[in-house]
Scaffold this motif. Sequence first.
Motif, short mmCIF file in Angstrom:
data_model
loop_
_atom_site.label_atom_id
_atom_site.label_comp_id
_atom_site.label_asym_id
_atom_site.label_seq_id
_atom_site.Cartn_x
_atom_site.Cartn_y
_atom_site.Cartn_z
N ARG A 1 -13.97 -13.09 15.70
CA ARG A 1 -13.70 -12.33 15.94
C ARG A 1 -14.35 -11.45 14.27
NH1 ARG A 1 -8.10 -10.66 17.81
NH2 ARG A 1 -7.74 -12.55 16.26
N ASP B 1 -19.40 -14.16 6.56
CA ASP B 1 -19.09 -13.29 5.71
C ASP B 1 -18.40 -12.18 6.23
OD1 ASP B 1 -20.02 -14.05 2.55
OD2 ASP B 1 -21.57 -13.70 3.56
N GLY B 2 -19.03 -11.87 7.81
CA GLY B 2 -18.29 -11.08 8.10
C GLY B 2 -17.18 -11.71 10.07
N ASP C 1 -10.75 -18.80 15.61
CA ASP C 1 -11.27 -17.35 15.60
C ASP C 1 -12.65 -17.07 15.57
OD1 ASP C 1 -10.77 -14.24 15.66
OD2 ASP C 1 -9.03 -14.28 15.77
N ILE D 1 -13.91 -14.05 11.37
CA ILE D 1 -12.59 -14.86 10.35
C ILE D 1 -13.85 -16.15 10.28
CG2 ILE D 1 -10.51 -15.90 11.37
CD1 ILE D 1 -10.23 -12.86 12.83
N THR D 2 -14.31 -17.02 11.57
CA THR D 2 -15.18 -18.43 11.30
C THR D 2 -16.04 -17.73 11.85
OG1 THR D 2 -13.34 -18.61 13.03
CG2 THR D 2 -14.54 -20.75 11.84
N LYS E 1 -23.74 -10.13 -0.30
CA LYS E 1 -23.08 -12.00 -0.62
C LYS E 1 -24.53 -12.11 -0.30
CE LYS E 1 -19.14 -12.01 -0.54
NZ LYS E 1 -18.61 -11.99 -1.20
N ILE E 2 -24.93 -12.41 -1.58
CA ILE E 2 -26.71 -13.51 -1.30
C ILE E 2 -26.15 -15.08 -0.66
CG2 ILE E 2 -27.98 -14.06 -2.85
CD1 ILE E 2 -27.42 -11.72 -4.95
N HIS E 3 -27.03 -15.16 0.22
CA HIS E 3 -26.82 -16.99 -0.07
C HIS E 3 -28.69 -17.37 0.07
CE1 HIS E 3 -22.96 -16.58 1.79
NE2 HIS E 3 -23.83 -15.24 2.69
N TYR F 1 -20.88 -5.62 4.03
CA TYR F 1 -20.52 -5.08 5.75
C TYR F 1 -19.50 -3.96 5.22
CZ TYR F 1 -16.96 -8.36 2.85
OH TYR F 1 -15.60 -9.13 1.44
N GLU G 1 -22.06 -26.36 3.77
CA GLU G 1 -20.89 -25.50 2.74
C GLU G 1 -19.81 -25.05 3.45
OE1 GLU G 1 -23.14 -22.11 1.76
OE2 GLU G 1 -20.60 -20.82 1.75
N GLN H 1 -20.09 -6.04 -3.67
CA GLN H 1 -19.68 -6.49 -2.49
C GLN H 1 -20.66 -7.72 -2.06
OE1 GLN H 1 -17.32 -4.18 -0.09
NE2 GLN H 1 -17.01 -2.63 -1.53
N ARG I 1 -14.71 -9.40 11.02
CA ARG I 1 -13.20 -8.76 9.64
C ARG I 1 -14.05 -7.17 9.43
NH1 ARG I 1 -11.02 -12.85 5.44
NH2 ARG I 1 -10.29 -11.73 5.27
N ALA I 2 -14.64 -6.79 9.57
CA ALA I 2 -14.59 -5.65 8.92
C ALA I 2 -16.07 -5.11 10.27
CB ALA I 2 -16.03 -5.41 7.97
#
Lengths: 379, 379
Positions: free
Chosen positions: B301, B278-279, B299, B281-282, B335-337, B355, B20, B333, B303-304
């Motif tokens: 770091r 989801d949380g 990166d 940057i990369t 996120k299901i995986h 998040y 993915e 909001q 995002r939240a």
Amino acid sequence: MTFPVVGMVGGGQLARMTHEAGIPLGIRFKLLSDTPQDSAAQVVHEVVVGDYRDLDTLRDFARGCDVITFDHEHVPTEHLRALEADGIPVRPGPDALVHAQDKGVMRERLAGIGVPCPRHRIVSDPRDVAAFAAEGDGFPVVLKTVRGGYDGKGVWVVDSAEEAAEPFRAGVPVLAEEKVDFVRELAANVVRSPHGQAVAYPVVESRQVDGVCDTVIAPAPALDEEQALRAEEMALRIAKELGVVGHLAVELFQTRDGRVLVNELAMRPHNSGHWTMDGAITSQFANHVRAVLDLPLGDPRPRAPWTVMVNVLGGDYPDMYSAYLHCMARDPQLKIHMYGKDVKPGRKVGHVNTYGDDLDDVLERARHAAGYLRGTITE
Amino acid sequence: MTFPVVGMVGGGQLARMTHEAGIPLGIRFKLLSDTPQDSAAQVVHEVVVGDYRDLDTLRDFARGCDVITFDHEHVPTEHLRALEADGIPVRPGPDALVHAQDKGVMRERLAGIGVPCPRHRIVSDPRDVAAFAAEGDGFPVVLKTVRGGYDGKGVWVVDSAEEAAEPFRAGVPVLAEEKVDFVRELAANVVRSPHGQAVAYPVVESRQVDGVCDTVIAPAPALDEEQALRAEEMALRIAKELGVVGHLAVELFQTRDGRVLVNELAMRPHNSGHWTMDGAITSQFANHVRAVLDLPLGDPRPRAPWTVMVNVLGGDYPDMYSAYLHCMARDPQLKIHMYGKDVKPGRKVGHVNTYGDDLDDVLERARHAAGYLRGTITE
């Protein structure tokens, strides 16, 4: 396993990115692709290679799918009706999709529900074009074949009746439109599900180069809040009135005198929504999948103050992979999305997304990366 | 096309999520999967079904791949050396990977470079276990087979020499370790590339239930900044000293007396890094792909302010898809995986990420969704 099977007709990058967004949902994704090399066919497990214009091929493909959706708008309307008659949900359905297939039908319908559009009329020959021009502010006039155009193809801007011969040669009805005096193009992206839930993404600014989308800025800078809200409401209303299921992109002109007019409709994930992959809580692709499965939709709000998307077009050298070293090292926050397509000059082969607090910085980073990948920036 | 081919050995959810993450890079992804039904095999185009323990199968698979990487640590070390001798880059390489395959080798090496570990020793029989206990604070003692364990399997906590017979029955060397008096478990996730670039994700708290990861909170709440930094530095040093390429997860104990000790190592994307999808940057998956291709890393770091991951374990009823309606409607909001795996009690079949700014809210949302999907929460 009760997880559904989504059948995607068309193997382009929209199908590729829809698959990517569908993986986390645990659904099965089946692809009907023109060739085994198509963008999505490279990354999807279940690929049927076949011609979507052939009804038997479509029917075979649709067997065992819980729903059919699309990478493009080119499947003949009567084929979609046949699939529906077979009991296969087609989303968006043919009655909605025809408005994205036929610009004449679209204009008539939008005018009928009071949506502001450029002045327009189906014209029959160059003399009729001259008459259309005379009814308004004269030439230039925009001529469009009602079916088959995209990315500037099938569109002519003519300055006289003499120049207006070519569009009629294809034997397809031709739509004449006033050439709108716009200050910029906007796009309102919404997603709607069969049971009528709908969400609206922030209205974006879309900048074209040579008729092809180049840059998208989310949200549209300096757009009056009231005007943004009206554009979102208009897109939601179009989705509802036309019975759209899935993603609807409404391309808009913002005119010099402050009006917002509808340019085009697309009923599928759209280039003006690619920024959502990294910039919104739920991407247009994830919401398209949720909509066609009639699942509750995800939050469309942005995750950063500014997100910029710039398309990567094919340039003069074919080796974009080697440009990754520079682009990734220069900007560790850069989001590259390549489509697995051979590089041909002018062809959309990928896009980049950047996001952050400072629009100038976000724009510069995206432009630099896209230019470097294309080969127009070398330092 | 100069885009490389990444060969992934193993068809589990880590391979699925790595694919993915690789789609946007435009690379080719080939999978060696145990069965055609494996989690990743459902979503990858190029799937070879075969046994990774068979060298000929591995060699056939590796032909045409630019690099080989792994969904798990079970490929025999000598096979990896054979692939390297064939000229195929194997990342992480066998000299690094052995530390994630053999707990005895790992403990000896970490002790050798001065990394704090629980007191440990290879033991030969139950009497030797009693001697090991007597050398320290007595029983209980933790016994682990040096190879083959995961998620609490291959691990015993024994209170006496009499209880210590079972671990020796497999005929695999057994490692004895003090039972650490820890207040919580942490994990330090880092990614390293062949040319030596490395990035560290924020240290997370990892909560286990019955020996299986249940909840991950990023960053670890109330962790002293200095201690977090030391843990990140330690993980980066382990990655460098062991020559790890790709993702390295260092599972840690935070002791009552304020020390941080290494529990386990994993050299692949890891459950304690799923929040990054989801949380951060990369994501760990995107960075693992970039690392094995020796591309500059993204990166790491967040995002939240807070991201929470809760695993979805198989429960008593098999139909998780119907739970989507409630979960998605309750929390747009979320996120299901999901991994496309059949539901079996206790099996990891997916995870959810949430998040936001408020940890209590973020935790509650993730727990509710995971519990509802599993069937332990019904309202």
